[in-house]
Design an enzyme around this catalytic site. Structure first.
Site, short mmCIF file in Angstrom:
data_model
loop_
_atom_site.label_atom_id
_atom_site.label_comp_id
_atom_site.label_asym_id
_atom_site.label_seq_id
_atom_site.Cartn_x
_atom_site.Cartn_y
_atom_site.Cartn_z
N LYS A 184 -1.41 -0.68 -7.37
CA LYS A 184 -1.08 -2.10 -7.23
C LYS A 184 -1.72 -2.87 -8.40
O LYS A 184 -2.38 -2.26 -9.24
CB LYS A 184 -1.60 -2.63 -5.89
CG LYS A 184 -1.55 -1.65 -4.74
CD LYS A 184 -0.16 -1.23 -4.31
CE LYS A 184 -0.26 -0.26 -3.13
NZ LYS A 184 0.98 0.23 -2.62
C1 LIG Z 1 0.51 0.97 -1.13
C2 LIG Z 1 1.14 0.46 0.09
C3 LIG Z 1 0.51 0.56 1.34
C4 LIG Z 1 -0.77 1.32 1.55
O1 LIG Z 1 -1.84 0.77 0.88
P1 LIG Z 1 -3.25 1.55 0.88
O2 LIG Z 1 -4.20 0.50 0.40
O3 LIG Z 1 -3.11 2.70 -0.05
O4 LIG Z 1 -3.52 1.96 2.28
C5 LIG Z 1 1.14 -0.01 2.44
N1 LIG Z 1 2.33 -0.64 2.32
C6 LIG Z 1 2.96 -0.73 1.15
C7 LIG Z 1 4.26 -1.47 1.07
C8 LIG Z 1 2.40 -0.18 0.00
O5 LIG Z 1 3.06 -0.26 -1.17
#
Ligand SMILES: *Cc1c(COP(=O)(O)O)cnc(C)c1O
Length: 379
Positions: A184
């Site tokens: 992200k």
């Molecule tokens: C990356 C992601 C998650 C999970 O995030 P983490 O912090 O790795 O648990 C959940 N939902 C979406 C849409 C994502 O892109």
């Protein structure tokens, strides 16, 4: 011409983050403490929410939000299948049933119509995703959910700094869940956040992330009288560490620059690929702006090669692209899970791919990606 491999994403980290992490370690306080509290405050302010509750990941943030809503066995939660699998899994964690709704072709997001198509009397909540940073039309979704008397939880894992109607994603959200995974924009290695405007929910979520305890370790440490904590309900250990929060604070300060650069590179992809027949590039929806956490292109029958063949050609040219966003209902973990037809979800997951886009990407690197796509488009 350089033949270095081009990654799909590289986090923008440097000396400042290293120094902040080092300062946290040398302070002697490494678990959840003052740096987490400061990060929560700064983060909530940035996304236009009253309260931020830092947790260990977006997955745990989603889990806690469904616990806070009191969902359990027999309840249904409408979710897109087109999402990282954690979205659907969070519903399973509380024993409720994820009900997969289809998505809009242009944004990859739920709409009031796709939710309405699968809603039943057992539906107790809607969990909408801002997919790849493309904001869902939360104005429309919030108003539909208000009419149906259903809470709307927002999976904003990818959407920090994206906007709807000029306001940041998170503004006005009942509950929004965020991720700081390196895939992200803002990263703390692993980590997550919940935001809400409701003080009582914020207090409950703070408790739930810390074993259901009524006084945090930091509060007990700060008090000069003995504080006898109580465990008010069965909670979890979903805390963030102060080392992560220290990194997060530096990252948050770089967010505006990250978004500006990503939008600049996305506009450049758009200009260089927009005229390729059979290929549609992701764009801002009419209702808002994307942070372009993921930049995807969708192929149709006019494109001379299939998606997987195109991924192969990109790999041969030293470009790490990715298949498009996954669909949970096609994975073995959900093989036995009943669902309505999901034609748009299946089309997007089959025919799209995510192109490299990262803060330090050069125009020369981007040109290499574009050249391969154009070459394959002429075959
Ligand atoms: C990356 C992601 C998650 C999970 O995030 P983490 O912090 O790795 O648990 C959940 N939902 C979406 C849409 C994502 O892109």
């Amino acid at each position: 011409m350089s033949t270095d491999r081009i990654a799909v994403m590289i986090p923008w980290l440097g000396e400042e983050e290293a120094k902040a992490a080092s300062d946290a370690v040398l302070s002697g306080w490494v678990a959840q403490g003052p740096r987490v509290a400061a990060f929560e405050k700064a983060f909530a302010e940035r996304v236009g929410a009253e309260h931020g509750i830092a947790v260990s990941s977006c997955t745990t943030a989603l889990h806690l939000s469904l616990v806070a809503l009191g969902l359990g066995p027999g309840d249904e939660v409408v979710v897109p299948s087109l999402s990282f699998i954690a979205t659907a899994n969070a519903v399973r964690y509380v024993g409720a049933e994820p009900v997969f709704a289809d998505v809009d072709l242009a944004t990859g997001n739920l709409t009031p119509a796709t939710v309405d198509a699968v809603r039943t009397p057992n539906t107790k909540a809607v969990l909408a995703v801002h997919q790849g940073g493309v904001p869902a039309d939360v104005t429309a979704l919030r108003s539909a959910c208000a009419d149906w008397d259903l809470p709307l939880v927002e999976d904003a894992a990818c959407a920090i700094g994206s906007t709807v109607g000029g306001k940041p994603v998170g503004h006005g959200a009942l509950l929004a869940a965020w991720s700081f995974h390196p895939r992200k924009l803002v990263t703390t290695g692993e980590g997550g956040m919940l935001t809400t405007d409701d003080a009582e929910w914020a207090a409950r979520l703070r408790r739930l992330r810390e074993h259901g305890m009524n006084a945090s370790a930091a509060e007990r440490h700060a008090s000069n009288k003995p504080v006898l904590e109580q465990y008010l309900e069965v909670g979890f250990n979903y805390r963030m560490t102060d080392v992560q929060a220290a990194i997060g604070m530096v990252q948050l300060g770089k967010l505006d620059a990250m978004i500006a650069r990503r939008r600049e590179l996305a506009a450049r992809y758009d200009a260089l690929l927009g005229d390729v027949p059979g290929l549609t590039v992701v764009r801002d929806p009419g209702h808002g702006q994307s942070n372009f956490q993921s930049y995807w292109v969708l192929l149709d029958e006019d494109f001379p090669v299939g998606r997987d063949e195109l991924l192969g050609a990109l790999a041969d040219a030293g470009v790490s692209a990715r298949r498009g966003i996954m669909a949970a209902h096609l994975e073995p973990a959900y093989a036995d899970h009943p669902h309505a037809p999901l034609p748009v979800t299946e089309r997007i997951t089959r025919d799209s791919l995510i192109l490299p886009l990262f803060h330090t990407m050069t125009e020369a690197q981007q040109d290499r990606v574009v050249a391969t796509l154009r070459e394959q488009g002429r075959r």
